[in-house]
Design a protein around this motif. Structure first.
Motif, PDB file in Angstrom:
ATOM      1  N   ASP A 109       0.827  -1.204   0.000  1.00 45.65           N
ATOM      2  CA  ASP A 109       0.000   0.000   0.000  1.00 45.65           C
ATOM      3  C   ASP A 109       0.858   1.248   0.000  1.00 45.65           C
ATOM      4  O   ASP A 109       1.980   1.251   0.523  1.00 45.65           O
ATOM      5  CB  ASP A 109      -0.892   0.043   1.236  1.00 45.65           C
ATOM      6  CG  ASP A 109      -1.883  -1.105   1.298  1.00 45.65           C
ATOM      7  OD1 ASP A 109      -3.076  -0.854   1.079  1.00 45.65           O
ATOM      8  OD2 ASP A 109      -1.470  -2.240   1.588  1.00 45.65           O
ATOM      9  N   CYS A 110       0.294   2.312  -0.543  1.00 43.84           N
ATOM     10  CA  CYS A 110       0.900   3.640  -0.476  1.00 43.84           C
ATOM     11  C   CYS A 110      -0.133   4.585   0.121  1.00 43.84           C
ATOM     12  O   CYS A 110      -1.235   4.735  -0.424  1.00 43.84           O
ATOM     13  CB  CYS A 110       1.317   4.116  -1.862  1.00 43.84           C
ATOM     14  SG  CYS A 110       1.897   5.840  -1.902  1.00 43.84           S
ATOM     15  N   VAL A 111       0.175   5.203   1.254  1.00 46.10           N
ATOM     16  CA  VAL A 111      -0.739   6.156   1.870  1.00 46.10           C
ATOM     17  C   VAL A 111      -0.099   7.536   1.894  1.00 46.10           C
ATOM     18  O   VAL A 111       1.112   7.675   2.006  1.00 46.10           O
ATOM     19  CB  VAL A 111      -1.133   5.732   3.307  1.00 46.10           C
ATOM     20  CG1 VAL A 111      -1.946   4.451   3.284  1.00 46.10           C
ATOM     21  CG2 VAL A 111       0.088   5.568   4.193  1.00 46.10           C
ATOM     22  N   GLY A 112      -0.961   8.551   1.771  1.00 50.45           N
ATOM     23  CA  GLY A 112      -0.471   9.915   1.810  1.00 50.45           C
ATOM     24  C   GLY A 112      -0.317  10.550   0.447  1.00 50.45           C
ATOM     25  O   GLY A 112       0.235  11.638   0.325  1.00 50.45           O
ATOM     26  N   SER A 113      -0.822   9.898  -0.606  1.00 47.98           N
ATOM     27  CA  SER A 113      -0.737  10.457  -1.956  1.00 47.98           C
ATOM     28  C   SER A 113      -2.012  10.112  -2.721  1.00 47.98           C
ATOM     29  O   SER A 113      -2.336   8.939  -2.890  1.00 47.98           O
ATOM     30  CB  SER A 113       0.475   9.902  -2.705  1.00 47.98           C
ATOM     31  OG  SER A 113       0.466  10.316  -4.059  1.00 47.98           O
ATOM     32  N   ASP A 114      -2.729  11.123  -3.175  1.00 48.33           N
ATOM     33  CA  ASP A 114      -3.930  10.920  -3.983  1.00 48.33           C
ATOM     34  C   ASP A 114      -3.640  11.411  -5.391  1.00 48.33           C
ATOM     35  O   ASP A 114      -4.031  12.507  -5.798  1.00 48.33           O
ATOM     36  CB  ASP A 114      -5.117  11.680  -3.389  1.00 48.33           C
ATOM     37  CG  ASP A 114      -6.413  11.422  -4.162  1.00 48.33           C
ATOM     38  OD1 ASP A 114      -6.397  10.575  -5.076  1.00 48.33           O
ATOM     39  OD2 ASP A 114      -7.421  12.077  -3.863  1.00 48.33           O
ATOM     40  N   THR A 115      -2.912  10.603  -6.150  1.00 49.04           N
ATOM     41  CA  THR A 115      -2.509  10.977  -7.497  1.00 49.04           C
ATOM     42  C   THR A 115      -2.661   9.796  -8.440  1.00 49.04           C
ATOM     43  O   THR A 115      -2.701   8.629  -8.018  1.00 49.04           O
ATOM     44  CB  THR A 115      -1.035  11.429  -7.538  1.00 49.04           C
ATOM     45  OG1 THR A 115      -0.205  10.314  -7.149  1.00 49.04           O
ATOM     46  CG2 THR A 115      -0.793  12.591  -6.591  1.00 49.04           C
ATOM     47  N   ALA A 116      -2.720  10.110  -9.727  1.00 51.50           N
ATOM     48  CA  ALA A 116      -2.730   9.048 -10.734  1.00 51.50           C
ATOM     49  C   ALA A 116      -1.434   8.261 -10.679  1.00 51.50           C
ATOM     50  O   ALA A 116      -1.405   7.056 -10.959  1.00 51.50           O
ATOM     51  CB  ALA A 116      -2.940   9.652 -12.123  1.00 51.50           C
TER      52      ALA A 116
ATOM     53  N   TYR B 176     -14.876   0.183   2.234  1.00 47.86           N
ATOM     54  CA  TYR B 176     -13.932   1.281   2.362  1.00 47.86           C
ATOM     55  C   TYR B 176     -13.303   1.741   1.044  1.00 47.86           C
ATOM     56  O   TYR B 176     -12.610   2.746   0.999  1.00 47.86           O
ATOM     57  CB  TYR B 176     -12.822   0.967   3.375  1.00 47.86           C
ATOM     58  CG  TYR B 176     -12.117  -0.362   3.241  1.00 47.86           C
ATOM     59  CD1 TYR B 176     -11.293  -0.640   2.157  1.00 47.86           C
ATOM     60  CD2 TYR B 176     -12.228  -1.332   4.238  1.00 47.86           C
ATOM     61  CE1 TYR B 176     -10.611  -1.841   2.051  1.00 47.86           C
ATOM     62  CE2 TYR B 176     -11.548  -2.538   4.151  1.00 47.86           C
ATOM     63  CZ  TYR B 176     -10.734  -2.785   3.063  1.00 47.86           C
ATOM     64  OH  TYR B 176     -10.057  -3.965   2.978  1.00 47.86           O
ATOM     65  N   TYR B 177     -13.530   1.031  -0.057  1.00 47.80           N
ATOM     66  CA  TYR B 177     -12.970   1.465  -1.331  1.00 47.80           C
ATOM     67  C   TYR B 177     -13.756   2.655  -1.894  1.00 47.80           C
ATOM     68  O   TYR B 177     -14.986   2.671  -1.860  1.00 47.80           O
ATOM     69  CB  TYR B 177     -12.972   0.329  -2.341  1.00 47.80           C
ATOM     70  CG  TYR B 177     -12.008  -0.780  -2.000  1.00 47.80           C
ATOM     71  CD1 TYR B 177     -10.647  -0.519  -1.917  1.00 47.80           C
ATOM     72  CD2 TYR B 177     -12.451  -2.061  -1.740  1.00 47.80           C
ATOM     73  CE1 TYR B 177      -9.748  -1.530  -1.600  1.00 47.80           C
ATOM     74  CE2 TYR B 177     -11.561  -3.080  -1.412  1.00 47.80           C
ATOM     75  CZ  TYR B 177     -10.214  -2.808  -1.345  1.00 47.80           C
ATOM     76  OH  TYR B 177      -9.337  -3.804  -1.023  1.00 47.80           O
ATOM     77  N   THR B 178     -13.041   3.650  -2.402  1.00 49.71           N
ATOM     78  CA  THR B 178     -13.672   4.869  -2.897  1.00 49.71           C
ATOM     79  C   THR B 178     -13.219   5.256  -4.297  1.00 49.71           C
ATOM     80  O   THR B 178     -13.886   6.061  -4.950  1.00 49.71           O
ATOM     81  CB  THR B 178     -13.367   6.048  -1.950  1.00 49.71           C
ATOM     82  OG1 THR B 178     -11.944   6.179  -1.824  1.00 49.71           O
ATOM     83  CG2 THR B 178     -13.969   5.832  -0.572  1.00 49.71           C
ATOM     84  N   GLY B 179     -12.093   4.758  -4.754  1.00 49.12           N
ATOM     85  CA  GLY B 179     -11.554   5.159  -6.056  1.00 49.12           C
ATOM     86  C   GLY B 179     -11.410   3.987  -6.997  1.00 49.12           C
ATOM     87  O   GLY B 179     -12.323   3.188  -7.169  1.00 49.12           O
TER      88      GLY B 179
ATOM     89  N   TYR C  96      -8.655   3.665  -1.059  1.00 52.59           N
ATOM     90  CA  TYR C  96      -9.524   3.838   0.116  1.00 52.59           C
ATOM     91  C   TYR C  96      -9.180   5.181   0.756  1.00 52.59           C
ATOM     92  O   TYR C  96      -8.412   5.279   1.696  1.00 52.59           O
ATOM     93  CB  TYR C  96      -9.341   2.683   1.105  1.00 52.59           C
ATOM     94  CG  TYR C  96      -7.918   2.258   1.339  1.00 52.59           C
ATOM     95  CD1 TYR C  96      -7.157   2.825   2.352  1.00 52.59           C
ATOM     96  CD2 TYR C  96      -7.332   1.285   0.533  1.00 52.59           C
ATOM     97  CE1 TYR C  96      -5.847   2.438   2.565  1.00 52.59           C
ATOM     98  CE2 TYR C  96      -6.020   0.892   0.741  1.00 52.59           C
ATOM     99  CZ  TYR C  96      -5.289   1.475   1.754  1.00 52.59           C
ATOM    100  OH  TYR C  96      -3.981   1.094   1.963  1.00 52.59           O
ATOM    101  N   ASP C  97      -9.790   6.223   0.231  1.00 54.27           N
ATOM    102  CA  ASP C  97      -9.358   7.574   0.546  1.00 54.27           C
ATOM    103  C   ASP C  97      -9.505   7.998   1.999  1.00 54.27           C
ATOM    104  O   ASP C  97      -8.865   8.955   2.416  1.00 54.27           O
ATOM    105  CB  ASP C  97     -10.099   8.584  -0.343  1.00 54.27           C
ATOM    106  CG  ASP C  97      -9.501   8.626  -1.739  1.00 54.27           C
ATOM    107  OD1 ASP C  97      -8.341   8.216  -1.891  1.00 54.27           O
ATOM    108  OD2 ASP C  97     -10.187   9.054  -2.666  1.00 54.27           O
ATOM    109  N   ASN C  98     -10.339   7.350   2.779  1.00 57.49           N
ATOM    110  CA  ASN C  98     -10.501   7.834   4.147  1.00 57.49           C
ATOM    111  C   ASN C  98     -10.625   6.694   5.148  1.00 57.49           C
ATOM    112  O   ASN C  98     -11.284   6.835   6.178  1.00 57.49           O
ATOM    113  CB  ASN C  98     -11.721   8.757   4.251  1.00 57.49           C
ATOM    114  CG  ASN C  98     -11.662   9.661   5.466  1.00 57.49           C
ATOM    115  OD1 ASN C  98     -10.584  10.006   5.946  1.00 57.49           O
ATOM    116  ND2 ASN C  98     -12.826  10.029   5.977  1.00 57.49           N
TER     117      ASN C  98
ATOM    118  N   GLY D  49      -5.183   6.641   0.619  1.00 54.38           N
ATOM    119  CA  GLY D  49      -4.346   5.468   0.384  1.00 54.38           C
ATOM    120  C   GLY D  49      -4.811   4.636  -0.787  1.00 54.38           C
ATOM    121  O   GLY D  49      -5.969   4.724  -1.214  1.00 54.38           O
ATOM    122  N   VAL D  50      -3.911   3.839  -1.316  1.00 48.94           N
ATOM    123  CA  VAL D  50      -4.233   2.907  -2.386  1.00 48.94           C
ATOM    124  C   VAL D  50      -3.357   1.676  -2.188  1.00 48.94           C
ATOM    125  O   VAL D  50      -2.196   1.780  -1.795  1.00 48.94           O
ATOM    126  CB  VAL D  50      -4.011   3.538  -3.779  1.00 48.94           C
ATOM    127  CG1 VAL D  50      -2.549   3.925  -3.990  1.00 48.94           C
ATOM    128  CG2 VAL D  50      -4.489   2.612  -4.885  1.00 48.94           C
TER     129      VAL D  50
END
Length: 435
Positions: free
Chosen positions: A130-137, A276-279, A301-303, A315-316
């Motif tokens: 997982d990678c948390v702290g980045s909401d990017t393509a 919890y999945y949002t994207g 899972y953005d939040n 996170g993703v």
């Protein structure tokens, strides 16, 4: 003795003999190397968590699968059913000790009380990254790219990764005044492969109250002939381009540029059942055995960590179900079986030569050759039998007279070819050339 306890294990749980555990261990080592190549670091969390931690954002189906009980201290606890929710708790609890974006991998056992079947067990290993702290393509694409890289590292190349976007589906439902029922609709669509189209139609009609709305949903979740055509249809059915479809276009551009686009399919029926999945969401299938289900899945899972902290941490991530993957690879004949890690067995033909045997073993190991000394001076035929059962390719025999001129006898236990009175350096050359 009349009070012996019958040795047995619980249904859905398994012991692993060396041959099976070697397969798991080697796959884990290769996956670990792939995760590290993308900059991911390892963490660990407890097997037991407070039930309120694990179940706060779950649905009824999840709760039915959780091993939950009261411990000796009267605490309501449960065994983790995945590694994502514990990671959310971990992120909230250690937010001041880690850095963002934070990229982690976690390989560990999880437990689910679901009905055991082919490729599904109640205790199994998951490999999460997982990678948390980045909401990017970029972070979305990196997870998808790492999925492909990790599977290729274990020689799983003939795959299809089906992906979609929860945000687009939620927008579609919002425009039809179905937001209040979105989670139930998404979970119903997620069951499409499991319960079939007819049952999904029935359940969706019960939820929407209108067969026309059900038909629109079915039209939306049916993929077209290409990624681009499906994305165009998703946009058309949601009123045009939006931030979610724009994200999918950015991800697709990276896939094409890097040269991995052929492995990915845009399929709006992929929704993932967990709330919890949002994207973006995705599932991976073996092309030679799609019936076993997804072997690597996840999403954004953005939040999720917002359940445990005020600050929003996006996170993703993805998860490889290692045991299901192994079961699938076994069925399609893609696993290489190994009964031990030993390359050379040093046979014990004279207990007075034990020190010499250990010296030979030491020299072999210094050259990265795995070896072991047979500990007992049993009949040589018995020692051969043990070595063969372990699948050891070479054997060394040392006699008293050979110690005087520093030679030995090397035997290929597979071909029966024998090399008499050779030096240990010569033996090392032969072993390495045939490994």
């Amino acid at each position: 003795m009349t009070n012996l306890i019958q040795p047995k294990i619980l249904k859905g749980f398994r012991d692993f003999l060396p041959e099976a555990e070697i397969i798991r261990t080697e796959l884990i080592e290769k996956l670990t190397s792939a995760f590290r190549s993308y900059g991911y670091v390892p963490i660990d969390t407890p097997a037991l968590e407070y039930s309120e931690i694990l179940l706060r954002k779950s649905n009824g189906e999840t709760e039915k699968q959780v091993f939950r009980f009261e411990d000796n201290g009267g605490r309501d606890v449960a065994l983790r059913f995945d590694l994502t929710v514990p990671f959310a708790r971990f992120t909230a609890e250690h937010k001041d000790e880690i850095y963002f974006p934070f990229k982690r991998y976690h390989i560990a056992k999880v437990w689910r009380g679901e009905k055991p079947q082919a490729g599904r067990y109640r205790e199994f290993v998951q490999c999460d990254f997982d990678c948390v702290g980045s909401d990017t393509a970029t972070s979305d694409f990196e997870i998808l790219s790492l999925m492909k890289t990790a599977l290729e590292a274990i020689d799983v190349k003939d795959i299809t990764i089906k992906m979609s976007h929860r945000g687009v589906f939620n927008l579609f439902l919002e425009q039809r005044n179905l937001t209040a029922k979105s989670e139930e609709i998404l979970r119903t669509v997620d069951k499409l492969a499991k319960i079939g189209r007819d049952e999904v139609v029935k359940q969706l009609t019960d939820l929407t109250g209108q067969i026309e709305l059900t038909e629109e949903i079915l039209s939306y979740i049916t993929p077209c002939s290409s990624f681009e055509a499906t994305l165009e249809k998703m946009e058309k059915m949601t009123g045009g381009e939006n931030t979610y479809t724009q994200r999918l276009k950015e991800i697709r551009k990276m896939m094409i540029t890097v040269g991995i686009a052929e492995s990915f399919v845009l399929d709006p029926s992929i929704t993932r059942g967990l709330d919890y999945y949002t994207g973006i969401v995705y599932e991976t299938f073996l092309n030679d055995l799609p019936s076993i289900g997804s072997v690597c899945s996840g999403g954004r899972y953005d939040n999720l960590a917002g359940l445990y902290m005020k600050d929003k941490v996006t996170g993703v991530g993805s998860s490889i179900g290692l045991d299901r993957l192994i079961a699938g690879l076994e069925q399609i004949g893609k696993l290489q079986h190994k009964k031990s890690y030993v390359d050379v067995e040093i046979f014990c033909v004279d207990s007075n030569l034990s020190a010499h045997y250990q010296l030979i073993a030491s020299k072999l190991r210094s050259k990265n050759i795995n070896c072991e000394v047979f500990p007992d001076p049993k009949k040589i035929a018995q020692q051969y039998t043990v070595a063969e059962k372990k699948g050891i390719p070479f054997g060394i025999i040392l006699k008293q007279e050979q110690t005087e001129n520093n030679t030995l006898t090397l035997k290929n236990l597979f071909t029966r070819e024998q090399f008499e009175d050779i030096s240990i350096d010569k033996a090392i050359d032969i072993i390495k050339k045939n490994s």
